[in-house]
Design a protein around this motif. Sequence first.
Motif, PDB file in Angstrom:
ATOM      1  N   VAL A 177      18.361  -1.584 -11.167  1.00  0.00           N
ATOM      2  CA  VAL A 177      17.056  -1.529 -10.152  1.00  0.00           C
ATOM      3  C   VAL A 177      16.424  -0.219 -10.672  1.00  0.00           C
ATOM      4  N   TYR A 178      15.455  -0.528 -11.296  1.00  0.00           N
ATOM      5  CA  TYR A 178      14.433   0.668 -11.770  1.00  0.00           C
ATOM      6  C   TYR A 178      13.483   1.204 -10.845  1.00  0.00           C
ATOM      7  N   THR A 179      12.717   0.430 -10.352  1.00  0.00           N
ATOM      8  CA  THR A 179      11.896   0.784  -9.322  1.00  0.00           C
ATOM      9  C   THR A 179      11.576  -0.331  -8.271  1.00  0.00           C
ATOM     10  N   ILE A 180      11.266  -0.067  -7.047  1.00  0.00           N
ATOM     11  CA  ILE A 180      10.953  -1.209  -6.095  1.00  0.00           C
ATOM     12  C   ILE A 180       9.495  -0.884  -5.443  1.00  0.00           C
ATOM     13  N   THR A 181       8.526  -1.788  -5.767  1.00  0.00           N
ATOM     14  CA  THR A 181       7.035  -1.735  -5.430  1.00  0.00           C
ATOM     15  C   THR A 181       7.036  -2.273  -3.965  1.00  0.00           C
ATOM     16  N   VAL A 182       6.485  -1.637  -2.930  1.00  0.00           N
ATOM     17  CA  VAL A 182       6.130  -2.164  -1.742  1.00  0.00           C
ATOM     18  C   VAL A 182       4.759  -1.633  -1.182  1.00  0.00           C
ATOM     19  N   ASP A 183       4.400  -2.356   0.041  1.00  0.00           N
ATOM     20  CA  ASP A 183       3.001  -1.335   0.532  1.00  0.00           C
ATOM     21  C   ASP A 183       3.241  -0.541   1.333  1.00  0.00           C
ATOM     22  N   ASN A 184       2.354  -0.135   1.815  1.00  0.00           N
ATOM     23  CA  ASN A 184       2.293   1.574   2.431  1.00  0.00           C
ATOM     24  C   ASN A 184       2.792   1.544   3.894  1.00  0.00           C
ATOM     25  N   ALA A 185       3.535   0.391   4.442  1.00  0.00           N
ATOM     26  CA  ALA A 185       3.934   0.281   5.836  1.00  0.00           C
ATOM     27  C   ALA A 185       4.936   1.254   6.105  1.00  0.00           C
ATOM     28  N   SER A 186       5.135   2.033   7.146  1.00  0.00           N
ATOM     29  CA  SER A 186       6.010   3.326   7.244  1.00  0.00           C
ATOM     30  C   SER A 186       7.448   2.672   7.253  1.00  0.00           C
ATOM     31  N   SER A 187       7.735   1.230   7.781  1.00  0.00           N
ATOM     32  CA  SER A 187       9.156   0.829   7.557  1.00  0.00           C
ATOM     33  C   SER A 187       9.723   0.646   6.363  1.00  0.00           C
ATOM     34  N   ASN A 188       8.524   0.714   5.265  1.00  0.00           N
ATOM     35  CA  ASN A 188       9.208   0.655   3.935  1.00  0.00           C
ATOM     36  C   ASN A 188       9.893   1.795   3.586  1.00  0.00           C
ATOM     37  N   ASP A 189       9.238   2.787   4.036  1.00  0.00           N
ATOM     38  CA  ASP A 189       9.807   4.325   3.415  1.00  0.00           C
ATOM     39  C   ASP A 189      11.199   4.360   3.943  1.00  0.00           C
ATOM     40  N   THR A 190      11.612   4.000   5.111  1.00  0.00           N
ATOM     41  CA  THR A 190      13.146   3.670   5.666  1.00  0.00           C
ATOM     42  C   THR A 190      13.778   3.089   4.820  1.00  0.00           C
ATOM     43  N   ALA A 191      13.330   1.839   4.500  1.00  0.00           N
ATOM     44  CA  ALA A 191      14.099   0.908   3.687  1.00  0.00           C
ATOM     45  C   ALA A 191      14.383   1.453   2.455  1.00  0.00           C
ATOM     46  N   CYS A 216       2.308   0.177  -3.574  1.00  0.00           N
ATOM     47  CA  CYS A 216       1.103  -0.787  -4.151  1.00  0.00           C
ATOM     48  C   CYS A 216      -0.297  -0.163  -4.350  1.00  0.00           C
ATOM     49  N   ILE A 217      -0.462  -0.146  -5.582  1.00  0.00           N
ATOM     50  CA  ILE A 217      -1.963   0.350  -5.853  1.00  0.00           C
ATOM     51  C   ILE A 217      -2.909  -0.476  -5.121  1.00  0.00           C
ATOM     52  N   ALA A 218      -2.703  -1.795  -5.255  1.00  0.00           N
ATOM     53  CA  ALA A 218      -3.796  -2.832  -4.797  1.00  0.00           C
ATOM     54  C   ALA A 218      -3.965  -2.650  -3.186  1.00  0.00           C
ATOM     55  N   HIS A 219      -2.965  -2.328  -2.532  1.00  0.00           N
ATOM     56  CA  HIS A 219      -3.018  -2.143  -1.185  1.00  0.00           C
ATOM     57  C   HIS A 219      -3.796  -0.832  -0.814  1.00  0.00           C
ATOM     58  N   ILE A 220      -3.473   0.159  -1.518  1.00  0.00           N
ATOM     59  CA  ILE A 220      -4.075   1.631  -1.403  1.00  0.00           C
ATOM     60  C   ILE A 220      -5.719   1.328  -1.858  1.00  0.00           C
ATOM     61  N   LEU A 221      -5.927   0.653  -2.843  1.00  0.00           N
ATOM     62  CA  LEU A 221      -7.347   0.223  -3.109  1.00  0.00           C
ATOM     63  C   LEU A 221      -7.882  -0.125  -2.163  1.00  0.00           C
ATOM     64  N   ASN A 222      -7.645  -1.485  -1.392  1.00  0.00           N
ATOM     65  CA  ASN A 222      -8.024  -2.257  -0.471  1.00  0.00           C
ATOM     66  C   ASN A 222      -8.418  -1.425   0.728  1.00  0.00           C
ATOM     67  N   LEU A 223      -7.296  -0.409   1.142  1.00  0.00           N
ATOM     68  CA  LEU A 223      -7.579   0.302   2.079  1.00  0.00           C
ATOM     69  C   LEU A 223      -8.978   1.259   1.904  1.00  0.00           C
ATOM     70  N   VAL A 224      -9.211   1.839   0.656  1.00  0.00           N
ATOM     71  CA  VAL A 224     -10.188   2.721   0.454  1.00  0.00           C
ATOM     72  C   VAL A 224     -11.486   1.969   0.389  1.00  0.00           C
ATOM     73  N   VAL A 225     -11.496   0.727   0.018  1.00  0.00           N
ATOM     74  CA  VAL A 225     -12.535  -0.100  -0.302  1.00  0.00           C
ATOM     75  C   VAL A 225     -13.301  -0.346   1.166  1.00  0.00           C
ATOM     76  N   GLN A 226     -12.291  -0.890   2.015  1.00  0.00           N
ATOM     77  CA  GLN A 226     -12.633  -1.467   3.406  1.00  0.00           C
ATOM     78  C   GLN A 226     -13.291  -0.262   4.172  1.00  0.00           C
ATOM     79  N   ASP A 227     -12.736   0.901   3.931  1.00  0.00           N
ATOM     80  CA  ASP A 227     -13.336   2.382   4.787  1.00  0.00           C
ATOM     81  C   ASP A 227     -14.695   2.232   4.219  1.00  0.00           C
ATOM     82  N   GLY A 228     -15.033   1.971   3.077  1.00  0.00           N
ATOM     83  CA  GLY A 228     -16.502   1.972   2.155  1.00  0.00           C
ATOM     84  C   GLY A 228     -17.418   1.087   2.702  1.00  0.00           C
ATOM     85  N   LEU A 229     -16.831  -0.078   2.837  1.00  0.00           N
ATOM     86  CA  LEU A 229     -17.494  -1.136   3.393  1.00  0.00           C
ATOM     87  C   LEU A 229     -18.133  -1.137   4.781  1.00  0.00           C
TER      88      LEU A 229
END
Length: 604
Positions: A177-191, A216-229
């Motif tokens: 396994v090279y990388t594991i891409t996950v969203d930004n939930a804090s539980s994923n840091d533990t995992a 996950c970049i898409a998740h970060i972008l969504n968070l950024v955009v939603q704050d702008g909206l």
Amino acid sequence: MFNCLKNPHSKDTRQSLLTFQAVTNSDASPATVGELGTWVFNQEAIRKALVEMIIIDELPFRFVEGPGFRKFILVCCPRFKIPSRWTISRDINLIYEEERLKLKCMFRGNTQRVSITTDTWTSIQRINYMVVTAHFIDEEWRLNKKIISFVPVTSHKGESVAKSLENCLLDWGIRNVYTITVDNASSNDTALGFLKKKLMSWGTSTVKGKYIHMRCIAHILNLVVQDGLKQCDDSVKKVRDAVRYVRSSPARLKKFKDLSEWLGIEKKSSLCLDVPTRWNSTYLMLQSAVFYEKVFYSLEESDSSFKSDLGDSIPNFLDWESVKSLVNLLKCFYDMTIRISAGGSVKLMGETMKVKFEKYWGDIDKMNLMIFFANILDPRDKLEYMPAQILHMYGELKGKTYYEKVVAAFTELFDDYAASVVPIAPVIPSTVFPTVSVIFSTDSSQSNVGKPQGLLKSQIKKQRMESGGKKKTELEIYLAEALAEEESSFDILRWWKLNAERFPILSKVARDVLAIPISTVASESAFSTSGRVLDPFRSSLTPKIVEALVCTQDWLRLPNTPISIEENLEELERFEQELGADGGSGAGRIGGSTLPTIPEEEEQ
């Protein structure tokens, strides 16, 4: 006339039929490329094709028991014995096991590293499912994406997520396994912390698992955009209400089009309503609405219902200005860039979005450097533009340090790969990387250092003499060569396939790095801010059959082209016009019914 023709698939037919099988070819249309063959009735082959159709097209099992389908089979192939929905269910599981075994054998015979993504789905019964997808580049340098698990999870705690992932990897025999891409939930840091230790104990991690955690970049972008909206929510709502009013009836839509023509505004796109949880649809709605701003002003003056229905919700000049600025901002994200531009009227919105940006990407130490490594492995870029890009993103003071970190980290990664091939001597500092002090210097006089510069040259020459004039590494040769030409048809995987023999070590790095997904979600979900939800049919099935359906569909189905909202709307409008045409012109007749004629080039 039709009754005089004998059905070649009737029950009393035993002869073989001459067929023309279309072959997919990127250089020509399927209609002109194919091969001749013969067709003989085969109950099992048709049954398998039927089961695969149900899997790929997400049809309910009871579809085979519907009167419409039975009539269709009676006409086109009366000899075919239609299986029951219970038989269909068993066949689906058989195909799942067959395809799963093939994929397992492929993974076990493949020495290439695999990158993983994981995401969560929810059924209407509120059962949470975790989907695990493997990404890799095969021996022919083709990028592959395979769903390998879709199982219920009872807890979102880091330990539970990690254990589920570990079990999945062990079951499939995937250890590289090279990388594991996950969203930004804090539980994923533990995992990921847990999994990093596991991979290191398996002895398959790279650079001590330093880059295993990809956010996950898409998740970060969504968070950024939603704050702008949120900063111009009222203006967006007013435009949305205005668009909804126009699209609420064919008469209103026709009047809007007539006004557009009268004002001399050329039609470029159709008005479309958005899905609030998908910010890209909000962008498309606002983009099309802004184009027709003058038409909305004219509609306000000429349509009393428009004013009475919307009242104070009619967008005014300030609303339109706010929306225009928002469209300019969202375009940057829509085009998958991370540069934030802010105009005067949206200064607050830009600042709010930048705060969220800084949280995740304001410090290079918070980022997975694989993002930069992929840029270095693009032969059109290498390190040519990176110093200026980092300087632009982080400023001169931080930019110097960050660039040095990226260069040092990539050299370390290359050395790690080289060490796994043949033992290497201590690496002499490379001279092919652009000198940081020269790149970022703002005072030209500082480059004329004289004696210190001469001392540095003599030290490097001494090191080379002591090492016996060591040859350049693959990395040094690659970076020293001229950049590849910028062409729209450029295929980076094809370039590495053709140059793999020249760069045997670096090409292994490229095969691993270029397969890393930067998002956990499929392309059609990348703009969504809501969770993925299973449809009612799949939600009613057992977890085992759900996994069989989801995985097998992914393995059998060809990649889909993302749907364009605007194109679909234009097709529907044209379809409505054809239906409403006088005398049903443009329609074809089958029996006593009238069906709209589809232009030949649009037939699917």
